[in-house]
Write a protein that holds these residues in place. Structure first.
Motif, PDB file in Angstrom:
ATOM      1  N   ALA A  18      74.607  72.925 133.607  1.00 14.89           N
ATOM      2  CA  ALA A  18      73.241  73.013 134.116  1.00 14.89           C
ATOM      3  C   ALA A  18      72.802  71.701 134.732  1.00 14.89           C
ATOM      4  N   LEU A  19      73.163  70.591 134.091  1.00 12.93           N
ATOM      5  CA  LEU A  19      72.783  69.293 134.620  1.00 12.93           C
ATOM      6  C   LEU A  19      73.499  69.015 135.930  1.00 12.93           C
ATOM      7  N   ALA A  20      74.790  69.377 136.002  1.00 16.02           N
ATOM      8  CA  ALA A  20      75.535  69.186 137.237  1.00 16.02           C
ATOM      9  C   ALA A  20      74.945  70.025 138.364  1.00 16.02           C
ATOM     10  N   LEU A  21      74.565  71.264 138.068  1.00 15.78           N
ATOM     11  CA  LEU A  21      73.963  72.131 139.068  1.00 15.78           C
ATOM     12  C   LEU A  21      72.642  71.543 139.555  1.00 15.78           C
ATOM     13  N   SER A  22      71.832  71.046 138.611  1.00 17.51           N
ATOM     14  CA  SER A  22      70.561  70.436 138.988  1.00 17.51           C
ATOM     15  C   SER A  22      70.782  69.272 139.936  1.00 17.51           C
ATOM     16  N   SER A  23      71.793  68.424 139.660  1.00 21.91           N
ATOM     17  CA  SER A  23      72.053  67.286 140.512  1.00 21.91           C
ATOM     18  C   SER A  23      72.522  67.730 141.889  1.00 21.91           C
ATOM     19  N   VAL A  25      71.853  70.574 143.491  1.00 21.62           N
ATOM     20  CA  VAL A  25      70.807  71.219 144.265  1.00 21.62           C
ATOM     21  C   VAL A  25      69.719  70.229 144.631  1.00 21.62           C
ATOM     22  N   GLN A  26      69.294  69.417 143.689  1.00 22.93           N
ATOM     23  CA  GLN A  26      68.144  68.551 143.911  1.00 22.93           C
ATOM     24  C   GLN A  26      68.526  67.143 144.348  1.00 22.93           C
ATOM     25  N   ALA A  27      69.819  66.812 144.249  1.00 18.45           N
ATOM     26  CA  ALA A  27      70.307  65.469 144.562  1.00 18.45           C
ATOM     27  C   ALA A  27      69.599  64.415 143.735  1.00 18.45           C
ATOM     28  N   ALA A  28      69.199  64.781 142.517  1.00 16.74           N
ATOM     29  CA  ALA A  28      68.481  63.853 141.646  1.00 16.74           C
ATOM     30  C   ALA A  28      68.402  64.474 140.268  1.00 16.74           C
ATOM     31  N   THR A  29      68.060  63.647 139.294  1.00 15.78           N
ATOM     32  CA  THR A  29      67.774  64.144 137.958  1.00 15.78           C
ATOM     33  C   THR A  29      66.261  64.188 137.808  1.00 15.78           C
ATOM     34  N   LEU A  30      65.700  65.374 137.973  1.00 19.94           N
ATOM     35  CA  LEU A  30      64.258  65.576 137.904  1.00 19.94           C
ATOM     36  C   LEU A  30      63.945  66.260 136.585  1.00 19.94           C
ATOM     37  N   LEU A  31      63.190  65.595 135.745  1.00 24.90           N
ATOM     38  CA  LEU A  31      62.945  66.066 134.393  1.00 24.90           C
ATOM     39  C   LEU A  31      61.479  66.412 134.193  1.00 24.90           C
ATOM     40  N   TYR A 234      71.825  55.718 119.830  1.00 24.94           N
ATOM     41  CA  TYR A 234      72.132  54.461 120.502  1.00 24.94           C
ATOM     42  C   TYR A 234      73.194  54.706 121.571  1.00 24.94           C
ATOM     43  N   SER A 235      73.117  53.959 122.668  1.00 28.11           N
ATOM     44  CA  SER A 235      74.157  54.031 123.688  1.00 28.11           C
ATOM     45  C   SER A 235      74.166  52.726 124.474  1.00 28.11           C
ATOM     46  N   GLU A 236      75.202  52.561 125.294  1.00 32.62           N
ATOM     47  CA  GLU A 236      75.356  51.320 126.043  1.00 32.62           C
ATOM     48  C   GLU A 236      74.243  51.134 127.077  1.00 32.62           C
ATOM     49  N   TYR A 237      73.867  52.225 127.721  1.00 33.57           N
ATOM     50  CA  TYR A 237      72.852  52.189 128.761  1.00 33.57           C
ATOM     51  C   TYR A 237      71.767  53.219 128.454  1.00 33.57           C
ATOM     52  N   PRO A 238      70.619  53.133 129.081  1.00 30.70           N
ATOM     53  CA  PRO A 238      69.580  54.137 128.812  1.00 30.70           C
ATOM     54  C   PRO A 238      70.024  55.566 129.093  1.00 30.70           C
ATOM     55  N   GLU A 239      70.876  55.745 130.110  1.00 32.79           N
ATOM     56  CA  GLU A 239      71.326  57.084 130.484  1.00 32.79           C
ATOM     57  C   GLU A 239      72.522  57.549 129.667  1.00 32.79           C
ATOM     58  N   GLY A 240      73.074  56.677 128.839  1.00 36.13           N
ATOM     59  CA  GLY A 240      74.203  57.048 127.987  1.00 36.13           C
ATOM     60  C   GLY A 240      75.298  56.011 128.038  1.00 36.13           C
ATOM     61  N   ASP A 241      76.435  56.314 127.419  1.00 40.89           N
ATOM     62  CA  ASP A 241      77.588  55.422 127.488  1.00 40.89           C
ATOM     63  C   ASP A 241      78.293  55.541 128.833  1.00 40.89           C
ATOM     64  N   SER A 242      78.172  56.712 129.468  1.00 40.75           N
ATOM     65  CA  SER A 242      78.699  56.929 130.809  1.00 40.75           C
ATOM     66  C   SER A 242      77.533  57.333 131.701  1.00 40.75           C
ATOM     67  N   VAL A 243      77.082  56.407 132.535  1.00 40.78           N
ATOM     68  CA  VAL A 243      75.901  56.671 133.359  1.00 40.78           C
ATOM     69  C   VAL A 243      76.148  57.824 134.318  1.00 40.78           C
ATOM     70  N   ASP A 245      78.007  60.384 133.958  1.00 42.25           N
ATOM     71  CA  ASP A 245      78.008  61.670 133.246  1.00 42.25           C
ATOM     72  C   ASP A 245      76.669  61.996 132.608  1.00 42.25           C
ATOM     73  N   LYS A 246      75.727  61.047 132.620  1.00 40.38           N
ATOM     74  CA  LYS A 246      74.403  61.254 132.029  1.00 40.38           C
ATOM     75  C   LYS A 246      74.543  61.771 130.593  1.00 40.38           C
ATOM     76  N   ASP A 247      75.465  61.149 129.843  1.00 41.11           N
ATOM     77  CA  ASP A 247      75.854  61.757 128.572  1.00 41.11           C
ATOM     78  C   ASP A 247      74.773  61.674 127.503  1.00 41.11           C
ATOM     79  N   PHE A 248      73.801  60.762 127.638  1.00 39.78           N
ATOM     80  CA  PHE A 248      72.700  60.802 126.681  1.00 39.78           C
ATOM     81  C   PHE A 248      71.923  62.100 126.819  1.00 39.78           C
ATOM     82  N   LEU A 249      71.564  62.467 128.041  1.00 43.20           N
ATOM     83  CA  LEU A 249      70.840  63.716 128.254  1.00 43.20           C
ATOM     84  C   LEU A 249      71.655  64.912 127.784  1.00 43.20           C
ATOM     85  N   VAL A 250      72.920  64.932 128.122  1.00 46.13           N
ATOM     86  CA  VAL A 250      73.770  66.070 127.762  1.00 46.13           C
ATOM     87  C   VAL A 250      73.914  66.190 126.250  1.00 46.13           C
TER      88      VAL A 250
END
Length: 438
Positions: A18-23, A25-31, A234-243, A245-250
Motif C-alpha cells: 500500500a505504501l509503495a502504491l501510494s508513492s 501514484v502520488q510521488a510522495a508520502t502524504l499522510l 527507536y531507529s537510525e533516522y526519523p523515517e526508519g533504519d532504511s529511509v 523503504d520507509k520502514d518505520f511507517l511500515v
C-alpha cells in the motif's frame, strides 16, 4: 502459532504494498491522521525526577509546564528502592511523587529490575537485576504496594524492555505470566488503574528467539485483558533504519494494526528519541544537538498521523556519568535544567501548531519530489497547516494557495509567501510548516 506468524507477515506485506502504491501514484508520502491530536494528551516525556536534587527537578518541571505538556513516564528501579528485603529507600521517590502530584501530571510509572534478594540468578552472576524475579508474586506485591502508596498515579507499567534485557534470554511466555500476575495484584486493590505492558524495545523482536514478544502476548490473550500495549520504535533516522523503504511507517503501522485488530484498546510508544552525544560511537550515529532537534521534529510529525494513542519522548533531561556516553545525552534539557536546541525546536513547533490539530486533506501539489513527506492539518483557529520535508527536492508548488507563511521550527524563523498563480515552497530535508487561510 504458525497461523499468527503468517498473519503478521501478511500485514507487513499488505502495508508495504500500500505504501509503495501510494508513492507511485502520488510521488510522495502524504499522510493524514486518523483522529485529532491534542498535544497535552498525546505527547509525554520520560522522567527520572527522584535521581536529581529537588531544585533541579523543579526546574525540569517548570520547563515541561512551559511546553504545555502534562504526561510523564517515571522510572522506578526495584533494586534501588529495596536493596535489602523489606528495607525500603523511598525518601527521594516520595518527594518526587509529591511534586508530581502538585503539578497534576498524568503519570505512568514502571517498576523494573529484580532486587538482589528476588533475582532468579546466582549470587555471583553479573547483571543480577536483568534476570526476572524468581517469584512473580513478590514483584506483583511490590507494584501493588507502590500503586497504593502513590494513589495519584493512574497508570502502571510492568517492567521495561524484557525482550532485550532479560537474562539469560527473553522469555515471552514467562513475561506474559509476570504481566498477568502483576495486573491481577494491582486490580485486586485498585481495580480502576490502567495496566501497561512493558515498553518493548524496537518492535518487540527478541535477540535469541524468533518472533515478536508482543505477538506472543496477543496469541495468549492480551487483547482480552484490557491492558495497554507499548513498544519503543527507536531507529537510525526519523523515517526508519532504511529511509528508502520507509520502514518505520511500515513496521509501526503493521504492529499497531496487529494489536488493535486483536482487541488491544490502546497502543503507546513509551520511548523514542535520539541522543546528541559526541561519542565514542555507541549504536547510534553522531548527529549532535542540531541533528537531535531535526530528527525529533520529523518523527513527531510522522507519529502524530499514526494509530498511536500516546507517545513519550525519551528524555526530558540529560543524565550524568552513571549512564553511558550515548544515554547521557537524550534530554530536551541539560543536567542543570537548561534548554537544549531540541527543547527550543519543540517549543517552536508547539507554538506554531497550537494546542490541538484536526486532520485535513492535503492541498494540490505540483513539482512533487518522490521523497516528499507531507501531512495536512487544521489548527484550532481554523487556519490550515502543512508539515513537509524533502531531502532531494528543490521547490514544491501549491497552485491553489496564493498567500501563506512558512515556519522553520528549528530556527524560529518565518517567511511570508505570496503569488497570483500560487506559491512555491523551498524544500529542505528538515521539517517546515506552511500556514495559510483556507
Amino acid at each position: 502459532m504458525q497461523r499468527q506468524s503468517r498473519s503478521w507477515k501478511t500485514i507487513v506485506t499488505l502495508l508495504t504494498g500500500a505504501l509503495a502504491l501510494s508513492s507511485a501514484v502520488q510521488a510522495a508520502t502524504l499522510l493524514q491522521a486518523p483522529r485529532a491530536v491534542v498535544w497535552k494528551d498525546f505527547l509525554g516525556v520520560n522522567v527520572q525526577f527522584q535521581y536529581f536534587a529537588p531544585e533541579i527537578y523543579q526546574q525540569q518541571m517548570a520547563r515541561l509546564d512551559a511546553l504545555g505538556l502534562n504526561w510523564v513516564r517515571l522510572t522506578i528501579h526495584w533494586p534501588i528502592i529495596e536493596p535489602v528485603q523489606d528495607q525500603y529507600n523511598l525518601t527521594d521517590l516520595d518527594a518526587a511523587m509529591a511534586a508530581i502530584k502538585n503539578h497534576h501530571y498524568n503519570t505512568v510509572a514502571y517498576l523494573v529490575g529484580s532486587a538482589p534478594f528476588a533475582s532468579d540468578s546466582a549470587s555471583s552472576a553479573q547483571g543480577r537485576d536483568q534476570y526476572p524475579p524468581k517469584d512473580f508474586n513478590v514483584f506483583a506485591a511490590r507494584m501493588a504496594a507502590l500503586a497504593q502508596r502513590y494513589s495519584h498515579v493512574e497508570n502502571w507499567q510492568v517492567w521495561n524492555e524484557p525482550n532485550i534485557v532479560w537474562l539469560p534470554q527473553a522469555d515471552p511466555v514467562a513475561y506474559g505470566n509476570l504481566l498477568t500476575t502483576t495486573a491481577n495484584a494491582i486490580r485486586a486493590v485498585l481495580p480502576n488503574k490502567t495496566i501497561v505492558t512493558a515498553g518493548m524495545a524496537y518492535y518487540s523482536q527478541m535477540q535469541h528467539t524468533s518472533g515478536y514478544m508482543l505477538q506472543t502476548l496477543v496469541e495468549n490473550g492480551l487483547g482480552t485483558q484490557n491492558i495497554v500495549a507499548a513498544y519503543h520504535p527507536y531507529s537510525e533516522y526519523p523515517e526508519g533504519d532504511s529511509v528508502t523503504d520507509k520502514d518505520f511507517l511500515v513496521r509501526a503501522n503493521a504492529m499497531n494494526t496487529l494489536l488493535h485488530n486483536s482487541g488491544v484498546p490502546q497502543v503507546w510508544a513509551t520511548e523514542w528519541g535520539w541522543s546528541s552525544y559526541a561519542g565514542p560511537v555507541e549504536m547510534q550515529a553522531l548527529i549532535g544537538t542540531s541533528g537531535q532537534a531535526d530528527y525529533t521534529l520529523r518523527r513527531l510529525a510522522l507519529m502524530s498521523t499514526m494509530d498511536f494513542q500516546r507517545i513519550f519522548l525519551f528524555n526530558l533531561s540529560d543524565f550524568d556519568e552513571r549512564a553511558t556516553a550515548r544515554d547521557q545525552a537524550y534530554g530536551l534539557l541539560d543536567l542543570l535544567g537548561n534548554p537544549k536546541p531540541v527543547y527550543t525546536a519543540l517549543q517552536n513547533f508547539l507554538n506554531i501548531t497550537g494546542p490541538s490539530l484536526e486532520p485535513a486533506a492535503p492541498p494540490a501539489f505540483s513539482n512533487t519530489p518522490s521523497d516528499l513527506y507531507a501531512m495536512s492539518w487544521t489548527r484550532n483557529d481554523g487556519k490550515r497547516l502543512l508539515m513537509f520535508w524533502s531531502a532531494s527536492g528543490v521547490t514544491l508548488t501549491l497552485p491553489n494557495i496564493n498567500e501563506g507563511i512558512v515556519h522553520d521550527p528549528l530556527t524560529g524563523t518565518q517567511t511570508p509567501l505570496s503569488g497570483d498563480q500560487g506559491i512555491s515552497l523551498a524544500l529542505k530535508p528538515s521539517l517546515q510548516i506552511l500556514e495559510w487561510n483556507p
